[in-house]
Design a protein around this motif. Sequence first.
Motif, mmCIF file in Angstrom:
data_model
loop_
_atom_site.group_PDB
_atom_site.id
_atom_site.type_symbol
_atom_site.label_atom_id
_atom_site.label_comp_id
_atom_site.label_asym_id
_atom_site.label_seq_id
_atom_site.Cartn_x
_atom_site.Cartn_y
_atom_site.Cartn_z
ATOM 1 N N LEU A 116 0.748 -1.341 -0.082
ATOM 2 C CA LEU A 116 -0.002 0.002 -0.046
ATOM 3 C C LEU A 116 0.992 1.320 -0.171
ATOM 4 N N GLU A 117 0.703 2.271 -0.944
ATOM 5 C CA GLU A 117 1.407 3.457 -1.095
ATOM 6 C C GLU A 117 1.290 4.123 0.280
ATOM 7 N N GLN A 118 2.051 5.156 0.686
ATOM 8 C CA GLN A 118 2.133 5.703 1.811
ATOM 9 C C GLN A 118 0.844 7.000 1.951
ATOM 10 N N ASP A 119 0.515 7.205 0.728
ATOM 11 C CA ASP A 119 -0.477 8.466 0.809
ATOM 12 C C ASP A 119 -1.973 7.613 0.514
ATOM 13 N N ILE A 120 -2.169 6.476 0.822
ATOM 14 C CA ILE A 120 -3.290 5.615 0.757
ATOM 15 C C ILE A 120 -3.575 4.789 1.982
ATOM 16 N N ASP A 121 -4.706 4.953 2.565
ATOM 17 C CA ASP A 121 -5.145 4.421 3.679
ATOM 18 C C ASP A 121 -5.713 2.983 3.654
ATOM 19 N N SER A 122 -6.366 2.902 2.590
ATOM 20 C CA SER A 122 -7.147 1.509 1.917
ATOM 21 C C SER A 122 -7.543 1.632 0.709
ATOM 22 N N ARG A 123 -7.814 0.277 0.085
ATOM 23 C CA ARG A 123 -8.343 0.206 -1.150
ATOM 24 C C ARG A 123 -8.995 -1.243 -0.954
ATOM 25 N N ASP A 124 -9.929 -1.265 -2.042
ATOM 26 C CA ASP A 124 -10.868 -2.441 -2.141
ATOM 27 C C ASP A 124 -10.639 -3.322 -3.334
ATOM 28 N N LEU A 125 -10.859 -4.600 -3.326
ATOM 29 C CA LEU A 125 -10.878 -5.321 -4.888
ATOM 30 C C LEU A 125 -11.956 -6.423 -4.583
ATOM 31 N N SER A 126 -12.756 -6.953 -5.543
ATOM 32 C CA SER A 126 -13.689 -7.740 -5.634
ATOM 33 C C SER A 126 -13.164 -8.552 -6.978
ATOM 34 N N VAL A 127 -13.051 -9.873 -6.557
ATOM 35 C CA VAL A 127 -12.812 -10.977 -7.839
ATOM 36 C C VAL A 127 -14.089 -11.758 -8.256
ATOM 37 N N GLY A 128 -14.764 -11.707 -9.193
ATOM 38 C CA GLY A 128 -15.740 -12.586 -9.418
ATOM 39 C C GLY A 128 -15.177 -13.804 -9.874
ATOM 40 N N VAL A 129 -15.650 -15.107 -9.429
ATOM 41 C CA VAL A 129 -15.265 -16.366 -9.868
ATOM 42 C C VAL A 129 -16.483 -17.029 -10.518
ATOM 43 N N THR A 130 -16.273 -17.773 -11.492
ATOM 44 C CA THR A 130 -17.505 -18.946 -11.933
ATOM 45 C C THR A 130 -16.982 -20.124 -12.102
ATOM 46 N N ALA A 131 -17.782 -21.207 -12.280
ATOM 47 C CA ALA A 131 -17.566 -22.588 -12.531
ATOM 48 C C ALA A 131 -18.359 -23.042 -13.563
ATOM 49 N N GLY A 132 -18.961 -22.346 -14.446
ATOM 50 C CA GLY A 132 -20.105 -22.344 -15.327
ATOM 51 C C GLY A 132 -21.193 -21.661 -14.876
ATOM 52 N N ASP A 133 -22.244 -22.333 -14.384
ATOM 53 C CA ASP A 133 -23.579 -21.660 -14.100
ATOM 54 C C ASP A 133 -23.661 -21.225 -12.612
ATOM 55 N N ILE A 134 -22.470 -21.380 -11.951
ATOM 56 C CA ILE A 134 -22.453 -20.955 -10.530
ATOM 57 C C ILE A 134 -21.287 -19.602 -10.415
ATOM 58 N N PHE A 135 -21.698 -18.530 -9.615
ATOM 59 C CA PHE A 135 -20.835 -17.612 -9.463
ATOM 60 C C PHE A 135 -20.522 -17.136 -8.012
ATOM 61 N N ASP A 136 -19.284 -16.502 -7.587
ATOM 62 C CA ASP A 136 -19.290 -16.235 -6.344
ATOM 63 C C ASP A 136 -17.944 -15.006 -6.475
ATOM 64 N N SER A 137 -17.819 -14.480 -5.364
ATOM 65 C CA SER A 137 -16.846 -13.485 -5.306
ATOM 66 C C SER A 137 -16.058 -13.441 -4.319
ATOM 67 N N LEU A 138 -14.756 -13.097 -4.380
ATOM 68 C CA LEU A 138 -14.052 -12.873 -3.188
ATOM 69 C C LEU A 138 -13.594 -11.481 -2.922
ATOM 70 N N SER A 139 -13.814 -10.765 -1.738
ATOM 71 C CA SER A 139 -13.896 -9.557 -1.567
ATOM 72 C C SER A 139 -12.520 -9.038 -0.558
ATOM 73 N N PHE A 140 -11.717 -8.145 -0.915
ATOM 74 C CA PHE A 140 -10.674 -7.726 -0.167
ATOM 75 C C PHE A 140 -10.554 -6.245 0.217
ATOM 76 N N THR A 141 -10.111 -5.965 1.399
ATOM 77 C CA THR A 141 -9.657 -4.627 1.690
ATOM 78 C C THR A 141 -8.171 -4.592 2.177
ATOM 79 N N GLN A 142 -7.322 -3.724 1.533
ATOM 80 C CA GLN A 142 -6.130 -3.630 1.857
ATOM 81 C C GLN A 142 -5.945 -2.452 2.665
ATOM 82 N N ARG A 143 -5.434 -2.320 4.014
ATOM 83 C CA ARG A 143 -5.470 -1.231 4.775
ATOM 84 C C ARG A 143 -4.402 -1.378 5.667
ATOM 85 N N ARG A 144 -4.125 -0.052 6.417
ATOM 86 C CA ARG A 144 -3.061 0.102 7.417
ATOM 87 C C ARG A 144 -3.527 -0.769 8.519
#
Length: 144
Positions: A116-144
Amino acid sequence: MKLMTRTLVIMMVVAIAGLASCTKDAPEGEWSKMKWKAPNGLVKENSTYIIPAEGGEYTFECTNYSRVWLSAIHDRGEIVYPVYPQLDDDDFLTFTGEWFDVNFDHNHVIISFEPLEQDIDSRDLSVGVTAGDIFDSLSFTQRR
C-alpha cells in the motif's frame, strides 16, 4: 396401409416428445454454492478478507469445483474486467491490475497484492469467480 401410417406417425410423435422432455443434470439454480479454503492467518471481517499494508500473495482453494475462472473484477468500485466490448479476446485465467495480479490454476485462485502506498489508507478489490452456472466473489480490503 392406413394403420401402418398411423402407427408410424404416433411413434414419431412419441419420439419427439421424449427428446423434447430431456433435462439437464442439475436444474437451473441448483448448483452448490462455492466453498473456499482461505490461507491460514488471513483475517475475514463481514465477508471481506483484510490484506495487510505490506501486501503479499494469497492462494484460495475452491474445495467443491475442480476448475474455476474469472468472471469480473472491481477495483475500488470500478469494473476493470471484463473490458467491454472485447470480451471474446479476454483471458479468463489471468489479470494484472495497477496494484494486484489474479491467476487461476484449476481450483486455485492466486492473488498478489502490491504494498500500500504511503498516501493511501485503504483500497478495495472484488474478484468474481465462476465455474459455469455458479458464481461467487472474493472481496478484499487492503489497509494500514
